[in-house]
Every structure is written in C-alpha cells, then in structure tokens.
Design a protein around this motif. Structure first.
Motif, short mmCIF file in Angstrom:
data_model
loop_
_atom_site.label_atom_id
_atom_site.label_comp_id
_atom_site.label_asym_id
_atom_site.label_seq_id
_atom_site.Cartn_x
_atom_site.Cartn_y
_atom_site.Cartn_z
N ASP A 21 36.19 50.93 27.80
CA ASP A 21 35.91 52.12 28.59
C ASP A 21 34.75 51.83 29.55
N ALA A 22 34.49 52.77 30.44
CA ALA A 22 33.47 52.58 31.47
C ALA A 22 32.09 52.33 30.87
N ALA A 23 31.72 53.10 29.86
CA ALA A 23 30.41 52.91 29.23
C ALA A 23 30.30 51.54 28.59
N GLY A 24 31.38 51.09 27.96
CA GLY A 24 31.38 49.77 27.34
C GLY A 24 31.24 48.65 28.36
N LEU A 25 31.93 48.79 29.49
CA LEU A 25 31.80 47.80 30.56
C LEU A 25 30.38 47.76 31.09
N GLN A 26 29.82 48.93 31.37
CA GLN A 26 28.46 48.97 31.89
C GLN A 26 27.46 48.40 30.89
N ALA A 27 27.64 48.72 29.62
CA ALA A 27 26.73 48.21 28.58
C ALA A 27 26.79 46.68 28.52
N ARG A 28 27.98 46.14 28.57
CA ARG A 28 28.12 44.67 28.52
C ARG A 28 27.52 44.02 29.76
N ARG A 29 27.68 44.65 30.90
CA ARG A 29 27.06 44.12 32.12
C ARG A 29 25.54 44.21 32.03
N ASP A 30 25.03 45.33 31.50
CA ASP A 30 23.59 45.50 31.34
C ASP A 30 22.99 44.44 30.41
N GLN A 31 23.79 43.98 29.45
CA GLN A 31 23.35 42.94 28.52
C GLN A 31 23.46 41.54 29.14
N GLY A 32 23.94 41.47 30.37
CA GLY A 32 24.02 40.20 31.07
C GLY A 32 25.30 39.41 30.81
N GLU A 33 26.28 40.04 30.20
CA GLU A 33 27.54 39.33 29.94
C GLU A 33 28.26 39.06 31.26
N ALA A 34 28.80 37.88 31.36
CA ALA A 34 29.52 37.48 32.57
C ALA A 34 30.97 37.94 32.47
N LEU A 35 31.23 39.12 32.97
CA LEU A 35 32.59 39.65 33.00
C LEU A 35 33.07 39.65 34.45
N THR A 36 34.26 39.17 34.68
CA THR A 36 34.85 39.21 36.01
C THR A 36 35.66 40.49 36.09
N VAL A 37 35.26 41.36 37.00
CA VAL A 37 35.91 42.66 37.14
C VAL A 37 36.87 42.60 38.33
N ILE A 38 38.12 42.97 38.06
CA ILE A 38 39.19 42.88 39.05
C ILE A 38 39.66 44.29 39.42
N ASP A 39 39.59 44.61 40.71
CA ASP A 39 40.06 45.89 41.26
C ASP A 39 41.49 45.69 41.76
N ALA A 82 37.13 32.40 31.57
CA ALA A 82 36.41 33.62 31.96
C ALA A 82 36.93 34.84 31.19
N GLU A 83 36.11 35.90 31.21
CA GLU A 83 36.49 37.18 30.60
C GLU A 83 36.72 38.17 31.73
N TYR A 84 37.83 38.92 31.63
CA TYR A 84 38.26 39.79 32.71
C TYR A 84 38.39 41.23 32.26
N VAL A 85 38.00 42.13 33.16
CA VAL A 85 38.28 43.55 33.01
C VAL A 85 39.01 43.95 34.28
N VAL A 86 40.24 44.45 34.13
CA VAL A 86 41.04 44.86 35.28
C VAL A 86 41.06 46.38 35.34
N TYR A 87 41.00 46.91 36.57
CA TYR A 87 41.04 48.37 36.70
C TYR A 87 41.85 48.78 37.91
N CYS A 88 42.34 50.00 37.83
CA CYS A 88 43.07 50.63 38.93
C CYS A 88 42.48 52.03 39.08
N ALA A 89 43.23 52.95 39.62
CA ALA A 89 42.71 54.30 39.83
C ALA A 89 42.59 55.07 38.52
N GLY A 90 43.63 55.02 37.69
CA GLY A 90 43.63 55.85 36.48
C GLY A 90 43.97 55.16 35.18
#
Length: 139
Positions: A21-39, A82-90
């Motif tokens: 979820d969004a909070a989990g993604l932000q928390a992992r980024r705040d911890q410095g985890e290298a996540l590749t986010v794909i729009d 790499a670790e990936y998080v993919v997202y779209c509109a909904g």
C-alpha cells in the motif's frame, strides 16, 4: 460468446501478486530501501495528475518489451536483482503488469494497492511530471 468482465478477471488474479500500500511504499523509501517504482499509466495521465516522485514512466503496453534484456527496447532500470513496485491509476493495470513481470522471471515485484489514487488519498508527495516533460497537452 460473452465478453469477460475485466475487473472481475483482475480481481481473480490479485492473490497471485504481492501487494504494497501507499504507506508501506513510503515507509520503505523513508528507510532508504532501493525500490524501483514504475508508473504504468498513459503519458497524459502522468502529465495531468502528476506522479510518485522518482518513478519511471513505462506505458503498460511497453512493459514486457522494456523489461526484457534481449529486446532492443530494453531500459537499463530493469535488472534481475532490483525490487519493483508498479502502479497505475487505481490498481487494476498494476495487477496485470506485476503478474507479467513475475512470469518473465522478476522475483521482487509488488503492485501498489489502489494505485495513484491511493497515493494521493494518503496525502503523499506528488511530482509535477508536466514541469519537466518534453510532451505537453495542447489546449
């Protein structure tokens, strides 16, 4: 022949795809985890609504081509480890995209639950993608 209900089909696939979820993604980024986010959204969606900061734009129709190292279309931010998080509109297209990446052999892939709508609902930072884009909507 009856046409399959797309969201019903996507919903039937959700349990095959890891979710963040969004909070989990932000928390992992705040911890410095290298996540590749794909729009995965269309370019105009990204320009009109903004994007998750530091995300890579990969139109859903090009994902498999850009993620395959054997293709001339390959993008260098797609790497095996790499670790990936993919997202779209909904959260629909991202289920399909995450499943495709997993089937391609990527092992660390999540789809962002509720997509960009969930990100903005959580009041997380949004990058003005139009400010740096070379493509603009003609009005």
């Amino acid at each position: 022949m009856t046409i399959r209900n797309t969201m019903g089909w996507v919903d039937s696939l959700r349990d095959r795809v890891p979710t963040m979820d969004a909070a989990g993604l932000q928390a992992r980024r705040d911890q410095g985890e290298a996540l590749t986010v794909i729009d995965l959204r269309e370019l105009q969606e990204r320009l009109d609504k903004g994007a998750i900061p530091e995300s890579h734009h990969v139109p859903r129709g090009m994902l498999e081509f850009w993620a395959d190292p054997a293709m001339g279309y390959h993008r260098d931010f797609f790497t095996e480890d790499a670790e990936y998080v993919v997202y779209c509109a909904g959260g629909g297209r991202s289920v399909l995209a995450a499943l495709a990446m997993i089937e391609m052999g990527y092992t660390k892939v999540w789809h962002l639950d509720e997509g960009f709508a969930g990100w903005t609902k959580a009041d997380l930072p949004v990058e003005d993608a139009a400010a740096t884009a070379r493509w603009q909507r003609k009005r």
